[in-house]
Design a protein around this motif. Structure first.
Motif, PDB file in Angstrom:
ATOM      1  N   UNK A  24      21.373  -6.381   5.528  1.00 25.44           N
ATOM      2  CA  UNK A  24      21.335  -7.245   4.342  1.00 25.44           C
ATOM      3  C   UNK A  24      20.242  -8.301   4.476  1.00 25.44           C
ATOM      4  N   UNK A  25      20.138  -8.887   5.643  1.00 24.52           N
ATOM      5  CA  UNK A  25      19.091  -9.891   5.888  1.00 24.52           C
ATOM      6  C   UNK A  25      17.699  -9.256   5.772  1.00 24.52           C
ATOM      7  N   UNK A  26      17.552  -8.068   6.339  1.00 27.08           N
ATOM      8  CA  UNK A  26      16.255  -7.386   6.315  1.00 27.08           C
ATOM      9  C   UNK A  26      15.820  -6.975   4.924  1.00 27.08           C
ATOM     10  N   UNK A  27      16.743  -6.481   4.101  1.00 27.24           N
ATOM     11  CA  UNK A  27      16.339  -6.083   2.751  1.00 27.24           C
ATOM     12  C   UNK A  27      16.012  -7.312   1.909  1.00 27.24           C
ATOM     13  N   UNK A  28      16.740  -8.403   2.131  1.00 27.41           N
ATOM     14  CA  UNK A  28      16.422  -9.636   1.399  1.00 27.41           C
ATOM     15  C   UNK A  28      15.038 -10.142   1.800  1.00 27.41           C
ATOM     16  N   UNK A  29      14.732 -10.109   3.083  1.00 25.93           N
ATOM     17  CA  UNK A  29      13.395 -10.505   3.551  1.00 25.93           C
ATOM     18  C   UNK A  29      12.313  -9.608   2.960  1.00 25.93           C
ATOM     19  N   UNK A  30      12.652  -8.347   2.708  1.00 24.34           N
ATOM     20  CA  UNK A  30      11.707  -7.388   2.149  1.00 24.34           C
ATOM     21  C   UNK A  30      11.529  -7.517   0.644  1.00 24.34           C
ATOM     22  N   UNK A  31      12.185  -8.500   0.048  1.00 26.42           N
ATOM     23  CA  UNK A  31      12.031  -8.731  -1.384  1.00 26.42           C
ATOM     24  C   UNK A  31      13.099  -8.090  -2.243  1.00 26.42           C
ATOM     25  N   UNK A  32      14.158  -7.615  -1.619  1.00 22.74           N
ATOM     26  CA  UNK A  32      15.236  -6.949  -2.357  1.00 22.74           C
ATOM     27  C   UNK A  32      16.506  -7.795  -2.278  1.00 22.74           C
ATOM     28  N   UNK A  33      16.401  -9.037  -2.727  1.00 22.25           N
ATOM     29  CA  UNK A  33      17.523  -9.969  -2.599  1.00 22.25           C
ATOM     30  C   UNK A  33      18.597  -9.772  -3.665  1.00 22.25           C
ATOM     31  N   UNK A  34      18.403  -8.815  -4.553  1.00 23.82           N
ATOM     32  CA  UNK A  34      19.406  -8.524  -5.573  1.00 23.82           C
ATOM     33  C   UNK A  34      20.275  -7.321  -5.200  1.00 23.82           C
ATOM     34  N   UNK A  35      20.152  -6.856  -3.969  1.00 22.19           N
ATOM     35  CA  UNK A  35      20.906  -5.699  -3.498  1.00 22.19           C
ATOM     36  C   UNK A  35      22.023  -6.181  -2.573  1.00 22.19           C
ATOM     37  N   UNK A  36      23.200  -5.596  -2.778  1.00 18.46           N
ATOM     38  CA  UNK A  36      24.352  -5.895  -1.927  1.00 18.46           C
ATOM     39  C   UNK A  36      24.632  -4.687  -1.027  1.00 18.46           C
ATOM     40  N   UNK A  37      25.443  -4.872   0.017  1.00 19.73           N
ATOM     41  CA  UNK A  37      25.698  -3.758   0.932  1.00 19.73           C
ATOM     42  C   UNK A  37      26.193  -2.477   0.264  1.00 19.73           C
ATOM     43  N   UNK A  38      27.059  -2.575  -0.730  1.00 24.18           N
ATOM     44  CA  UNK A  38      27.557  -1.352  -1.379  1.00 24.18           C
ATOM     45  C   UNK A  38      26.409  -0.560  -2.000  1.00 24.18           C
ATOM     46  N   UNK A  39      25.377  -1.243  -2.453  1.00 26.24           N
ATOM     47  CA  UNK A  39      24.224  -0.542  -3.026  1.00 26.24           C
ATOM     48  C   UNK A  39      23.545   0.319  -1.963  1.00 26.24           C
ATOM     49  N   UNK A  40      23.500  -0.191  -0.745  1.00 29.07           N
ATOM     50  CA  UNK A  40      22.887   0.566   0.338  1.00 29.07           C
ATOM     51  C   UNK A  40      23.603   1.873   0.611  1.00 29.07           C
ATOM     52  N   UNK A  41      24.936   1.858   0.492  1.00 30.24           N
ATOM     53  CA  UNK A  41      25.692   3.093   0.690  1.00 30.24           C
ATOM     54  C   UNK A  41      25.396   4.087  -0.437  1.00 30.24           C
ATOM     55  N   UNK A  42      25.191   3.572  -1.638  1.00 36.16           N
ATOM     56  CA  UNK A  42      24.796   4.440  -2.753  1.00 36.16           C
ATOM     57  C   UNK A  42      23.392   4.990  -2.508  1.00 36.16           C
ATOM     58  N   UNK A  43      22.474   4.139  -2.054  1.00 33.21           N
ATOM     59  CA  UNK A  43      21.116   4.591  -1.774  1.00 33.21           C
ATOM     60  C   UNK A  43      21.111   5.663  -0.692  1.00 33.21           C
ATOM     61  N   UNK A  44      21.944   5.481   0.334  1.00 32.79           N
ATOM     62  CA  UNK A  44      22.003   6.472   1.416  1.00 32.79           C
ATOM     63  C   UNK A  44      22.408   7.832   0.859  1.00 32.79           C
ATOM     64  N   UNK A  45      23.389   7.852  -0.032  1.00 31.35           N
ATOM     65  CA  UNK A  45      23.821   9.118  -0.637  1.00 31.35           C
ATOM     66  C   UNK A  45      22.736   9.707  -1.519  1.00 31.35           C
ATOM     67  N   UNK A  46      22.122   8.862  -2.345  1.00 35.45           N
ATOM     68  CA  UNK A  46      21.115   9.358  -3.294  1.00 35.45           C
ATOM     69  C   UNK A  46      19.797   9.716  -2.623  1.00 35.45           C
ATOM     70  N   UNK A  47      19.547   9.199  -1.435  1.00 42.11           N
ATOM     71  CA  UNK A  47      18.314   9.576  -0.734  1.00 42.11           C
ATOM     72  C   UNK A  47      18.411  11.006  -0.198  1.00 42.11           C
ATOM     73  N   UNK A  48      19.647  11.517  -0.064  1.00 48.26           N
ATOM     74  CA  UNK A  48      19.841  12.908   0.351  1.00 48.26           C
ATOM     75  C   UNK A  48      19.545  13.869  -0.799  1.00 48.26           C
TER      76      UNK A  48
END
Length: 147
Positions: A24-48
């Motif tokens: 969460x800290x790393x994605x916010x530093x990368x300019x994605x401060x509007x993303x929450x952890x649950x979004x990452x789990x969705x991204x992991x699924x959709x990246x497949x």
């Protein structure tokens, strides 16, 4: 001090929280401060592979209504797009956009930094043993929140 099963279980949960916090800290530093952890789990699924809202709901273990809200949030912010399902004219597939892939890569870099930080606290042999043990125990299961 011997580690019993309960101590091991709570250590894994703490480690999971440290990983999520590091990502969460790393994605916010990368300019994605509007993303929450649950979004990452969705991204992991959709990246497949692309998925329908129903498939994403099943993967995340949440209702279709909650998933629909999550999807609208990500569509509005440019992380996802919808494309017609070539196998079902009534269905739409969710696909990561370039921004979604960029965020996913930022999360992967943050996860790597976080794990490397843990490995600096133990010997190289312990780090290898930890990675191997975690992979053996975790297996190939779904990557999803522990609701």
């Amino acid at each position: 001090m011997p580690v019993d099963s309960w101590s091991a279980a709570t250590a894994v949960l703490r480690l999971s929280a440290l990983l999520v916090d590091g990502i969460q800290h790393g994605v916010a530093e990368g300019g994605f401060d509007d993303v929450r952890p649950v979004h990452g789990f969705a991204f992991a699924r959709l990246s497949e592979a692309p998925a329908t809202t129903a498939q994403l709901a099943e993967h995340l273990g949440i209702t279709k209504q909650a998933t629909s809200e999550l999807v609208h949030y990500l569509l509005d912010r440019g992380y996802l797009t919808r494309v017609a399902d070539p196998h079902d004219r009534r269905a739409w597939l969710l696909v990561l956009t370039g921004r979604g892939h960029d965020c996913t890569r930022a999360a992967q870099r943050a996860a790597t930094r976080t794990v490397e930080g843990w490995e600096q606290r133990i010997s190289p042999g312990q780090a290898t043993a930890l990675r191997e043990a975690l992979a053996a125990v975790a297996g190939e299961g779904r990557l999803r929140p522990a609701w």
